[in-house]
Scaffold this active site. Structure first.
Site, PDB file in Angstrom:
ATOM      1  N   SER A  80       0.756  -1.606   0.262  1.00 30.80           N
ATOM      2  CA  SER A  80       0.026  -0.182  -0.169  1.00 30.80           C
ATOM      3  C   SER A  80       1.260   1.276   0.010  1.00 30.80           C
ATOM      4  O   SER A  80       2.205   1.311   0.704  1.00 30.80           O
ATOM      5  CB  SER A  80      -0.704  -0.259   1.090  1.00 30.80           C
ATOM      6  OG  SER A  80      -1.759   0.979   1.928  1.00 30.80           O
ATOM      7  N   TYR A 104      -2.072  -0.703  10.122  1.00 32.12           N
ATOM      8  CA  TYR A 104      -1.896  -0.786   9.059  1.00 32.12           C
ATOM      9  C   TYR A 104      -1.094  -0.086   8.467  1.00 32.12           C
ATOM     10  O   TYR A 104      -0.483  -1.104   7.636  1.00 32.12           O
ATOM     11  CB  TYR A 104      -3.158  -0.435   8.067  1.00 32.12           C
ATOM     12  CG  TYR A 104      -3.407  -0.515   7.246  1.00 32.12           C
ATOM     13  CD1 TYR A 104      -4.343  -1.622   6.486  1.00 32.12           C
ATOM     14  CD2 TYR A 104      -3.254   0.634   6.000  1.00 32.12           C
ATOM     15  CE1 TYR A 104      -4.567  -1.664   4.818  1.00 32.12           C
ATOM     16  CE2 TYR A 104      -3.359   0.092   4.534  1.00 32.12           C
ATOM     17  CZ  TYR A 104      -3.939  -1.052   4.740  1.00 32.12           C
ATOM     18  OH  TYR A 104      -4.541  -1.393   2.210  1.00 32.12           O
TER      19      TYR A 104
END
Ligand code: NAD
Length: 334
Positions: free
Chosen positions: A226, A239
């Protein structure tokens, strides 16, 4: 330095400054005019094979893990313009989180390129059935495996079921994730932190460790990372930590597995229109999702999936391992 030399430099400095002002004047005039034309720059970038949705998107919020069938507009995953050319002919691929979003688009393009697909998912049965139908519509076989990737036994079982169904495993795509923002650092509970790490890090570890002993030279692992693992994100502390960890894991595992001919790479997306974010952000934030990128819109899953085909196919990326490929809609330092 003599006075004579000083004068010579001083004269040239005056000339250089005047030259700078000459270059500046037309830019100043253009800036003044552009102020009036600012509205023209508001549209999102449309440079794709078809037109993609732009913010504001309909405000919406979902319960976890999110259902693609309930998203409005429906994510675009089927890339009708993409012609298969056997880039994964005869392969078997196992993809986690393949019921929806990026995983579904990857499943469909892999199938179009000739691969059979094991579709892993958590509890989104409707979405998983839809992906299965889409893979079968490409003329390939699909199996659906429901379970929690944070459990080692499920990952072992998923690999076994793939081998039982297809007799082999060539490509693994660890892609399932848990993402939930926190307003304040103090809101990040032990349970929340554990859930994120167990899903995003242990899940990838369990799956790759179960699959690798059965993979042959020419096989590939393509992980989903990501932009948050590259840039950080103030509301996604846990995250982002896992995504940075995935990037480093892939880089290290790529080197480790190189002698066996198994390549390991990462696709690191920016905002993509999938259930993940409406199942995290509130309705208003979802409506503006992707607006702050250079492209001024989120990607659709079919704009991300081609990178997985590229990194999975020995025809396309046989000399590439340990790389992190960001697909984040451009860079801007402000
Ligand atoms: P998605 O909601 O469609 O997919 C996430 C999937 O994870 C779901 O299919 C769900 O079944 C699965 N999952 C969650 N917890 C699980 C568990 N414990 N066990 C098994 N499966 C589980 O969303 P997506 O955006 O397609 O996400 C796919 C990947 O892309 C994720 O790794 C995510 O971090 C990454 N990503 C997404 C974006 C984005 O903006 N959508 C941006 C960067 C990275």
């Amino acid at each position: 330095m003599t006075d004579k030399t000083d004068n010579r430099f001083a004269d040239r400095a005056e000339d250089a400054a005047e030259d700078q002002r000459d270059i500046q004047r037309p830019i100043d005039r253009k800036d003044a005019k552009a102020g009036a034309d600012d509205d023209k720059e508001d549209g999102a970038v449309q440079a794709g094979a078809r037109r993609y949705p732009e913010p504001p998107l309909p405000p919406q919020h979902q319960k976890k893990p999110g259902i693609e069938a309930d998203l409005d507009p429906a994510p675009m995953y089927d890339a009708p313009f993409w012609k298969g050319s056997g880039k994964l002919e005869g392969f078997a691929a196992l993809i986690t989180g393949a019921d929806s979003g990026i995983g579904r688009a990857v499943a469909v393009l892999f199938a179009r390129e000739g691969a059979d697909i094991a579709i892993c998912h958590l509890d989104e049965d409707i979405d998983a059935e839809e992906t299965k139908k889409a893979v079968e519509a490409e003329g390939r076989r699909a199996i659906v495996l429901k379970g929690d990737v944070s459990e080692r036994a499920f990952c072992d079982e998923a690999v076994k079921a793939t081998l039982d169904a297809f007799g082999k495993i060539d490509v693994v795509v660890p892609n399932a994730a848990f993402q939930l923002h926190v307003p304040e650092f103090e809101d990040l509970t032990e349970e929340h932190f554990d859930r994120t790490l167990k899903t995003n890090l242990y899940g990838y570890f369990h799956l790759t460790q179960a699959a690798v002993p059965h993979m042959k030279s020419g096989g590939a692992i393509v992980m989903t990372g990501s932009v948050t693992g590259l840039m950080g994100n103030k509301s996604l502390l846990d995250y982002s930590l896992t995504k940075g960890g995935i990037h480093a894991f892939a880089r290290s595992l790529g080197t480790h597995l190189a002698p066996r001919g198994i390549r390991v790479n990462v696709v690191a997306p920016g905002p993509v229109w999938t259930p993940l974010n409406p199942a995290d952000k509130d309705a208003e934030r979802t409506s503006q999702f992707g607006a702050d990128t250079v492209m001024k819109r989120p990607a659709q899953p079919e704009e991300i999936a081609p990178a997985y085909v590229f990194l999975a196919s020995p025809q396309m990326s046989s000399y590439i391992t340990g790389e992190i490929l960001p697909i984040i809609g451009g860079y801007s330092g402000g």
